[in-house]
Design a protein around this motif. Sequence first.
Motif, PDB file in Angstrom:
ATOM      1  N   CYS A  78      15.719  56.366 -29.085  1.00 34.06           N
ATOM      2  CA  CYS A  78      15.191  55.628 -27.940  1.00 34.06           C
ATOM      3  C   CYS A  78      15.639  54.169 -28.024  1.00 34.06           C
ATOM      4  CB  CYS A  78      13.664  55.716 -27.947  1.00 34.06           C
ATOM      5  SG  CYS A  78      12.902  55.025 -26.481  1.00 34.06           S
ATOM      6  N   THR A  79      16.036  53.611 -26.905  1.00 35.55           N
ATOM      7  CA  THR A  79      16.491  52.219 -26.889  1.00 35.55           C
ATOM      8  C   THR A  79      15.346  51.238 -26.678  1.00 35.55           C
ATOM      9  OG1 THR A  79      16.932  52.364 -24.526  1.00 35.55           O
ATOM     10  CG2 THR A  79      18.774  52.841 -26.028  1.00 35.55           C
ATOM     11  N   ARG A  80      14.135  51.755 -26.517  1.00 30.74           N
ATOM     12  CA  ARG A  80      12.947  50.918 -26.332  1.00 30.74           C
ATOM     13  C   ARG A  80      11.988  51.169 -27.482  1.00 30.74           C
ATOM     14  NH1 ARG A  80      11.782  50.746 -20.226  1.00 30.74           N
ATOM     15  NH2 ARG A  80       9.658  50.518 -20.945  1.00 30.74           N
ATOM     16  N   SER A  81      10.935  50.404 -27.545  1.00 31.32           N
ATOM     17  CA  SER A  81       9.924  50.675 -28.566  1.00 31.32           C
ATOM     18  C   SER A  81       9.178  51.949 -28.184  1.00 31.32           C
ATOM     19  CB  SER A  81       8.958  49.496 -28.696  1.00 31.32           C
ATOM     20  OG  SER A  81       8.266  49.279 -27.495  1.00 31.32           O
ATOM     21  N   VAL A  82       8.669  52.652 -29.176  1.00 33.47           N
ATOM     22  CA  VAL A  82       7.947  53.904 -28.954  1.00 33.47           C
ATOM     23  C   VAL A  82       6.473  53.700 -29.285  1.00 33.47           C
ATOM     24  CG1 VAL A  82       9.941  55.422 -29.257  1.00 33.47           C
ATOM     25  CG2 VAL A  82       8.638  54.705 -31.259  1.00 33.47           C
ATOM     26  N   SER A  83       5.653  54.695 -29.013  1.00 30.27           N
ATOM     27  CA  SER A  83       4.210  54.514 -29.098  1.00 30.27           C
ATOM     28  C   SER A  83       3.650  54.517 -30.509  1.00 30.27           C
ATOM     29  CB  SER A  83       3.499  55.578 -28.262  1.00 30.27           C
ATOM     30  OG  SER A  83       3.792  56.864 -28.757  1.00 30.27           O
ATOM     31  N   TYR A  84       4.374  55.071 -31.486  1.00 33.69           N
ATOM     32  CA  TYR A  84       3.925  54.982 -32.880  1.00 33.69           C
ATOM     33  C   TYR A  84       5.137  54.890 -33.795  1.00 33.69           C
ATOM     34  CZ  TYR A  84       4.118  60.143 -32.434  1.00 33.69           C
ATOM     35  OH  TYR A  84       4.486  61.431 -32.178  1.00 33.69           O
ATOM     36  N   PRO A  85       4.969  54.530 -35.054  1.00 32.68           N
ATOM     37  CA  PRO A  85       6.093  54.196 -35.939  1.00 32.68           C
ATOM     38  C   PRO A  85       7.139  55.298 -36.071  1.00 32.68           C
ATOM     39  CG  PRO A  85       4.037  53.512 -36.926  1.00 32.68           C
ATOM     40  CD  PRO A  85       3.677  54.320 -35.714  1.00 32.68           C
ATOM     41  N   ALA A  86       8.388  54.886 -36.139  1.00 35.87           N
ATOM     42  CA  ALA A  86       9.519  55.815 -36.215  1.00 35.87           C
ATOM     43  C   ALA A  86       9.397  56.819 -37.366  1.00 35.87           C
ATOM     44  CB  ALA A  86      10.823  55.037 -36.317  1.00 35.87           C
ATOM     45  N   PRO A  87       8.944  56.433 -38.570  1.00 36.78           N
ATOM     46  CA  PRO A  87       8.826  57.439 -39.629  1.00 36.78           C
ATOM     47  C   PRO A  87       7.922  58.617 -39.242  1.00 36.78           C
ATOM     48  CG  PRO A  87       8.660  55.255 -40.573  1.00 36.78           C
ATOM     49  CD  PRO A  87       8.646  55.083 -39.079  1.00 36.78           C
TER      50      PRO A  87
END
Length: 187
Positions: free
Chosen positions: A132-141
């Motif tokens: 995703c090129t934007r921030s997501v709703s919870y941490p990537a890990p």
Amino acid sequence: MLIYTDGVSEGQLAQVINYELFAIKEAIAQLENTKTCMVPITFLVVQKRHHIRLFPTDMRNSDDRNFNVQAGTIVDSEITHPTQIDFYLVSHASIQGTARPTKYRCIWNENGMHEDEIEELTYYLCHLFARCTRSVSYPAPTYYAHLAAFRARALIHNVDLDLTNLQKEQDKKLNLQLNENSPMFFV
């Protein structure tokens, strides 16, 4: 070590500490060939299934037509626990509808991290998801853990496993057949 886990309800927090956390500590101790784990662990529970919604007090502080709070909004007082580290974070701009904050609860903090440090790191981790090129709703890990679990479920679909001896089953039945020309394994 910093661990984010989800899929844990409020009633399961003690179970996570008593079973999962101590199993992780035991595994690390075995890897270190010591009796106790020497790696300090901070363990956070990520919760999306709640009914909290956040709205700006001034509509000029909204970035969208739905009047959601701005991405990066953190609430860590008033509606949170007065003595424990827990907070709500809206890390992403909502594309449609009302933005749902993610609740974070620190259930173990051997690193002695301050709440502000945990909040800032959590927000930054929401910007690292490669799909995703934007921030997501919870941490990537946490997203990557979901993808790995989904892939693992697909790999063992219709495979009879003896859960009493997982090491033998892993050695015998769960070897990945990787391509010699491309040893990469994608999740």
